[in-house]
Design an enzyme around this catalytic site. Structure first.
Site, PDB file in Angstrom:
ATOM      1  N   ILE A 126       5.383  -2.951  -9.575  1.00 48.11           N
ATOM      2  CA  ILE A 126       6.479  -1.691  -9.920  1.00 48.11           C
ATOM      3  C   ILE A 126       5.265  -0.316  -9.906  1.00 48.11           C
ATOM      4  O   ILE A 126       4.141  -0.783 -10.405  1.00 48.11           O
ATOM      5  CB  ILE A 126       6.791  -2.016 -11.226  1.00 48.11           C
ATOM      6  CG1 ILE A 126       7.920  -3.004 -11.266  1.00 48.11           C
ATOM      7  CG2 ILE A 126       7.497  -0.811 -11.610  1.00 48.11           C
ATOM      8  CD1 ILE A 126       8.468  -3.513 -12.458  1.00 48.11           C
ATOM      9  N   LEU A 127       5.570   0.563  -9.223  1.00 48.77           N
ATOM     10  CA  LEU A 127       4.731   1.704  -9.118  1.00 48.77           C
ATOM     11  C   LEU A 127       5.091   2.792 -10.189  1.00 48.77           C
ATOM     12  O   LEU A 127       6.415   2.970 -10.339  1.00 48.77           O
ATOM     13  CB  LEU A 127       4.893   2.385  -7.609  1.00 48.77           C
ATOM     14  CG  LEU A 127       4.423   1.164  -6.565  1.00 48.77           C
ATOM     15  CD1 LEU A 127       5.022   1.685  -5.255  1.00 48.77           C
ATOM     16  CD2 LEU A 127       2.847   1.087  -6.359  1.00 48.77           C
ATOM     17  N   ARG A 140      -1.164   0.165 -15.333  1.00 51.35           N
ATOM     18  CA  ARG A 140      -0.702   0.352 -14.057  1.00 51.35           C
ATOM     19  C   ARG A 140      -1.048   1.602 -13.692  1.00 51.35           C
ATOM     20  O   ARG A 140      -1.390   1.786 -12.304  1.00 51.35           O
ATOM     21  CB  ARG A 140       1.043   0.255 -14.470  1.00 51.35           C
ATOM     22  CG  ARG A 140       2.007   0.638 -13.164  1.00 51.35           C
ATOM     23  CD  ARG A 140       3.360   0.434 -13.596  1.00 51.35           C
ATOM     24  NE  ARG A 140       3.786  -0.554 -14.238  1.00 51.35           N
ATOM     25  CZ  ARG A 140       3.872  -2.108 -13.673  1.00 51.35           C
ATOM     26  NH1 ARG A 140       3.573  -2.029 -12.430  1.00 51.35           N
ATOM     27  NH2 ARG A 140       4.411  -2.989 -14.706  1.00 51.35           N
ATOM     28  N   GLY A 179       3.917 -11.334   4.494  1.00 50.78           N
ATOM     29  CA  GLY A 179       3.812  -9.974   5.370  1.00 50.78           C
ATOM     30  C   GLY A 179       4.693 -10.183   6.684  1.00 50.78           C
ATOM     31  O   GLY A 179       4.214  -9.388   7.571  1.00 50.78           O
ATOM     32  N   HIS A 209      14.473  -3.692   0.464  1.00 43.11           N
ATOM     33  CA  HIS A 209      14.988  -4.547  -0.778  1.00 43.11           C
ATOM     34  C   HIS A 209      15.998  -5.428   0.106  1.00 43.11           C
ATOM     35  O   HIS A 209      16.943  -5.123   0.546  1.00 43.11           O
ATOM     36  CB  HIS A 209      15.469  -3.634  -1.802  1.00 43.11           C
ATOM     37  CG  HIS A 209      15.814  -4.579  -2.987  1.00 43.11           C
ATOM     38  ND1 HIS A 209      15.073  -4.855  -3.719  1.00 43.11           N
ATOM     39  CD2 HIS A 209      16.904  -4.866  -3.443  1.00 43.11           C
ATOM     40  CE1 HIS A 209      15.438  -5.615  -4.566  1.00 43.11           C
ATOM     41  NE2 HIS A 209      16.695  -5.671  -4.542  1.00 43.11           N
ATOM     42  N   GLU A 229      16.056  -7.935   8.103  1.00 42.78           N
ATOM     43  CA  GLU A 229      15.012  -7.206   7.631  1.00 42.78           C
ATOM     44  C   GLU A 229      14.062  -6.788   8.668  1.00 42.78           C
ATOM     45  O   GLU A 229      13.712  -5.629   8.893  1.00 42.78           O
ATOM     46  CB  GLU A 229      14.218  -7.822   6.574  1.00 42.78           C
ATOM     47  CG  GLU A 229      14.965  -8.084   5.362  1.00 42.78           C
ATOM     48  CD  GLU A 229      14.096  -8.526   4.105  1.00 42.78           C
ATOM     49  OE1 GLU A 229      13.008  -8.216   3.896  1.00 42.78           O
ATOM     50  OE2 GLU A 229      14.767  -9.500   3.395  1.00 42.78           O
ATOM     51  N   ASN A 274      10.572   1.733   1.347  1.00 46.07           N
ATOM     52  CA  ASN A 274      10.630   0.299   0.753  1.00 46.07           C
ATOM     53  C   ASN A 274      11.722  -0.495   1.553  1.00 46.07           C
ATOM     54  O   ASN A 274      12.877   0.132   1.755  1.00 46.07           O
ATOM     55  CB  ASN A 274      10.731   0.433  -0.554  1.00 46.07           C
ATOM     56  CG  ASN A 274      10.830  -1.128  -1.291  1.00 46.07           C
ATOM     57  OD1 ASN A 274      10.072  -1.898  -0.745  1.00 46.07           O
ATOM     58  ND2 ASN A 274      11.894  -1.302  -2.293  1.00 46.07           N
ATOM     59  N   THR A 301      12.036   6.391  -4.906  1.00 46.16           N
ATOM     60  CA  THR A 301      12.049   7.164  -6.050  1.00 46.16           C
ATOM     61  C   THR A 301      11.350   6.392  -7.085  1.00 46.16           C
ATOM     62  O   THR A 301      11.338   5.268  -7.105  1.00 46.16           O
ATOM     63  CB  THR A 301      13.472   7.874  -6.220  1.00 46.16           C
ATOM     64  OG1 THR A 301      14.180   6.683  -6.474  1.00 46.16           O
ATOM     65  CG2 THR A 301      13.977   8.577  -4.999  1.00 46.16           C
TER      66      THR A 301
END
Ligand code: GRF
Length: 211
Positions: free
Chosen positions: A92-93, A65, A12, A109, A174, A107, A141
């Site tokens: 994974i959504l 899922r 986190g 990455h 990040e 998000n 997306t």
């Protein structure tokens, strides 16, 4: 006051960077909740210590899922989010979930997308002989690690790098770009047209970091 919900699965540190920036810069937004799919996520403790609501939805308790995503969305929506931030959320959504939050789901990455979607980005960049690596904040997306790019940070790949040293160099960036992107979103600074994100007053959407 806008509501931000942050999803995590572990350490986190990006969530921490966003929380700290929100407090220090007095955003017109609040972190309404930090939600994890793992009870062991260290970030939950940090959030609780900062008086932020926390929740856990264990993906292992669901048969599919879609069933997990439905429950997760129910918990998220309880906090009436204007923005949902994926910060090291390692699931994974489903398409339905992503569509539900379309335009308000961010998000980060750890690669210069569209290079290296998926896992083990740093090892793959070293293996490919890349001289540049970095991180990307993007709108989500349904396609994994795709979507309109909000900001990218680039760092060099050094000859002696291992996955760990490169990962540390990228992570530092990040922590710079994710709070910046979230703040832009909250302040309504971003516009999206034809899959491209622009900043209204043309702030730089790239960071070059030598170390
Ligand atoms: C970060 O490298 C992020 O880019 C990736 O997972 C890692 C999460 O780290 N998606 P943390 O939990 O934010 O410390």
């Amino acid at each position: 006051m806008k509501n931000i919900v942050i999803l995590i699965s572990g350490r986190g540190s990006n969530m921490e960077a966003i929380v700290q920036a929100c407090i220090a810069q007095n955003w017109s937004a609040r972190i309404a909740a930090v939600i994890s799919n793992k009870a062991s996520a260290a970030g939950l403790e940090f959030a609780a210590r900062h008086g932020i609501a926390t929740a856990m939805v264990d993906h292992k308790q669901f048969d599919s899922r879609e069933a997990f995503d439905t429950e997760l969305a129910k918990v998220i929506d309880g906090y009436q989010p204007d923005l949902v931030v994926l910060a090291g959320f390692m699931r994974i959504l489903s398409e339905g979930f992503v569509r539900h939050y379309e335009g308000r789901l961010l998000n980060i990455h750890p690669s210069l997308l569209p290079a290296f979607p998926g896992l083990h980005t740093h090892e793959r960049a070293i293996e490919a002989g890349c001289k540049l690596a970095g991180a990307t904040v993007h709108l989500v997306t349904p396609e994994l690690d795709h979507g309109p790019i909000v900001i990218q940070a680039a760092v060099p790949v050094l000859p002696e790098d291992t996955g760990d040293t490169l990962s540390a160099r990228v992570l530092k960036q990040e922590h710079q770009i994710y709070p910046r992107a979230v703040r832009w979103f909250v302040d309504g600074e971003l516009t999206v047209a034809e899959g491209r994100v622009s900043h209204r007053s043309a702030q730089a959407q790239v960071v070059w970091a030598a170390d």
